[in-house]
Design a protein around this motif. Sequence first.
Motif, PDB file in Angstrom:
ATOM      1  N   HIS A  68      54.001 -31.583 -35.241  1.00  0.00           N
ATOM      2  CA  HIS A  68      53.195 -30.626 -34.472  1.00  0.00           C
ATOM      3  C   HIS A  68      54.122 -29.806 -33.613  1.00  0.00           C
ATOM      4  CE1 HIS A  68      49.405 -32.327 -35.807  1.00  0.00           C
ATOM      5  NE2 HIS A  68      50.047 -33.483 -35.777  1.00  0.00           N
ATOM      6  N   TRP A  69      53.837 -28.503 -33.531  1.00  0.00           N
ATOM      7  CA  TRP A  69      54.737 -27.590 -32.838  1.00  0.00           C
ATOM      8  C   TRP A  69      53.989 -26.876 -31.722  1.00  0.00           C
ATOM      9  CZ3 TRP A  69      59.875 -26.961 -33.116  1.00  0.00           C
ATOM     10  CH2 TRP A  69      60.437 -25.824 -32.524  1.00  0.00           C
ATOM     11  N   ASP A  70      54.643 -26.720 -30.583  1.00  0.00           N
ATOM     12  CA  ASP A  70      54.056 -26.000 -29.460  1.00  0.00           C
ATOM     13  C   ASP A  70      54.912 -24.765 -29.204  1.00  0.00           C
ATOM     14  OD1 ASP A  70      53.273 -25.000 -27.030  1.00  0.00           O
ATOM     15  OD2 ASP A  70      53.082 -26.963 -26.054  1.00  0.00           O
ATOM     16  N   LYS A  71      54.382 -23.600 -29.532  1.00  0.00           N
ATOM     17  CA  LYS A  71      55.199 -22.385 -29.402  1.00  0.00           C
ATOM     18  C   LYS A  71      55.530 -22.082 -27.945  1.00  0.00           C
ATOM     19  CE  LYS A  71      56.061 -17.686 -30.620  1.00  0.00           C
ATOM     20  NZ  LYS A  71      55.725 -16.435 -31.246  1.00  0.00           N
ATOM     21  N   SER A  72      54.638 -22.428 -27.035  1.00  0.00           N
ATOM     22  CA  SER A  72      54.929 -22.094 -25.638  1.00  0.00           C
ATOM     23  C   SER A  72      56.157 -22.864 -25.142  1.00  0.00           C
ATOM     24  CB  SER A  72      53.720 -22.377 -24.745  1.00  0.00           C
ATOM     25  OG  SER A  72      53.513 -23.769 -24.677  1.00  0.00           O
ATOM     26  N   LYS A  73      56.411 -24.036 -25.746  1.00  0.00           N
ATOM     27  CA  LYS A  73      57.598 -24.824 -25.362  1.00  0.00           C
ATOM     28  C   LYS A  73      58.717 -24.664 -26.387  1.00  0.00           C
ATOM     29  CE  LYS A  73      55.215 -28.552 -22.912  1.00  0.00           C
ATOM     30  NZ  LYS A  73      53.912 -28.995 -23.418  1.00  0.00           N
ATOM     31  N   MET A  74      58.430 -24.002 -27.488  1.00  0.00           N
ATOM     32  CA  MET A  74      59.353 -23.888 -28.616  1.00  0.00           C
ATOM     33  C   MET A  74      59.914 -25.270 -28.963  1.00  0.00           C
ATOM     34  SD  MET A  74      60.032 -21.432 -30.522  1.00  0.00           S
ATOM     35  CE  MET A  74      59.219 -19.856 -30.620  1.00  0.00           C
TER      36      MET A  74
END
Length: 446
Positions: free
Chosen positions: A413-419
Amino acid sequence: MEKGQFKDDMTRRQLLARAGATAVAGAASPILRAMERTVGKSRILGANDRVVFGLIGCGGMGSANMRNFMTLDGVDVAAICDVDTSRMPGDIETVDKKYGHKPEVFHDYRKMLERKDIDAIIVGTPDHWHALNLIHAVEAGKDCYCEKPISHDIVEAKSMAAAAKHYKRVVQVGTWQRSTKEFTDAIAYIRAGKLGKVVLCRAWISDTSHVGTVAPSQPPAGLDYDAWVGPAKMVPYAPNHVHNNWRWFMNFGGGDSVDWGVHMMDIALLGMSKDQDLVMPVSASAVGGKYAFVGEDRDAPDTVQAIYQFKDPDFVMHWAIGRDFPGRPDHGTEFVSAEGKTLRVWRGGWVVLDKDGKELPKEGVEETTGHWTNFLECVKSRGKPRADIASVAQTTMVCHMANIAVMTGEQLHWDKSKMDLVGRTGKNAIGYQREYRKGYTLPIYK
Ligand SMILES: NC(=O)c1ccc[n+]([C@@H]2O[C@H](COP(=O)([O-])OP(=O)(O)OC[C@H]3O[C@@H](n4cnc5c(N)ncnc54)[C@H](O)[C@@H]3O)[C@@H](O)[C@H]2O)c1
């Protein structure tokens, strides 16, 4: 310089790296701030000034890039560097013939970076060296043309992009498809909504790379194998592990999910984004392994099926490393619309097909300048190049996710806001972060 003497010492560069990292955190001491101001300085180039290059890594693509720049006006090559002396004579001769002077030859790229007259560095080393080469080059005030994939892992990619930003350096990545007509046409067509709503992207490569089985031996006399291995894990030398073949060993490269993924998935991500800030997946899953080249030395998977899910816009991206793709080129990118139309693009062409495979009319856009010209222009204008490192870092991270998902068997799972990956899942895999060999340290920029 003695063989293998590439390891950390408390040099000016080291202090600067720390100064830079501290400055990012907003807590640099006055001494470190002063050092940063004086040592990382670069020339300010006018429109008619020559851009002076230094090349790190005189192999296949490093030399090709140097030669591409040499076809352009306003270029000179001051120095070249390789840890294998056998790889340099051709480049020395090429520079001498063109400019009437030989380039200075270096074994240690850090010494080359000390030359104040060098404006730009070409990073043409294997993937496991890119992060240190690039970060040290921008710390030294150099702009860079850095080969793709930008990094060997996600943590390196983030630090590289942050370092380039911190030192305000122009960094173009070697994903030259961003500058060729078939790909720019295809991306413009998708972005203009001419295919309709895209629900699926496919990208693929046919992996046919045999490395065979070769017993370890002594490295040849001209090759400083310890320096070639650099920050990677030390393994016994074998001729089929090094030049060109390193990409099939996960200790040095990332196999085709990274090597070609960064070319082909880049196009899918660009088409689905408004600009260079790319859409990032929210999750990734992949299966694969070494099924075709069983018994050969390589450990990179030769068969991979990866699925990425995106939100806003909602679509799925499929990445495949396979044996063949009948009726399609051996590499490429496709966009599939909700109505079943497909845009297919590959090196050399693009088509729009209806759901039965009948070719539909299409129109392109004006041709852009070449990838290498674009870099030179940006070095002078201080503009953002077409394959800016911040953008290709995003693609590179997406590619590493395919390898990580294959290795862990887990959904990422990826969180773009945290890159970053969400939680710990995937963070123990080599595509996320590697342990540097004793004596080597990755400067961390945020
Ligand atoms: N953009 C493209 O289309 C494209 C095509 C091919 C390769 N590449 C990329 O180019 C890079 C190089 O690939 P290649 O196939 O040319 O590799 P290569 O093995 O042919 O060349 C790499 C060279 O770097 C040298 N080297 C290694 N460590 C060094 C160090 N610390 N200092 C100086 N030199 C060092 C090696 O001795 C070798 O000569 C890779 O990142 C690859 O992914 C890009």
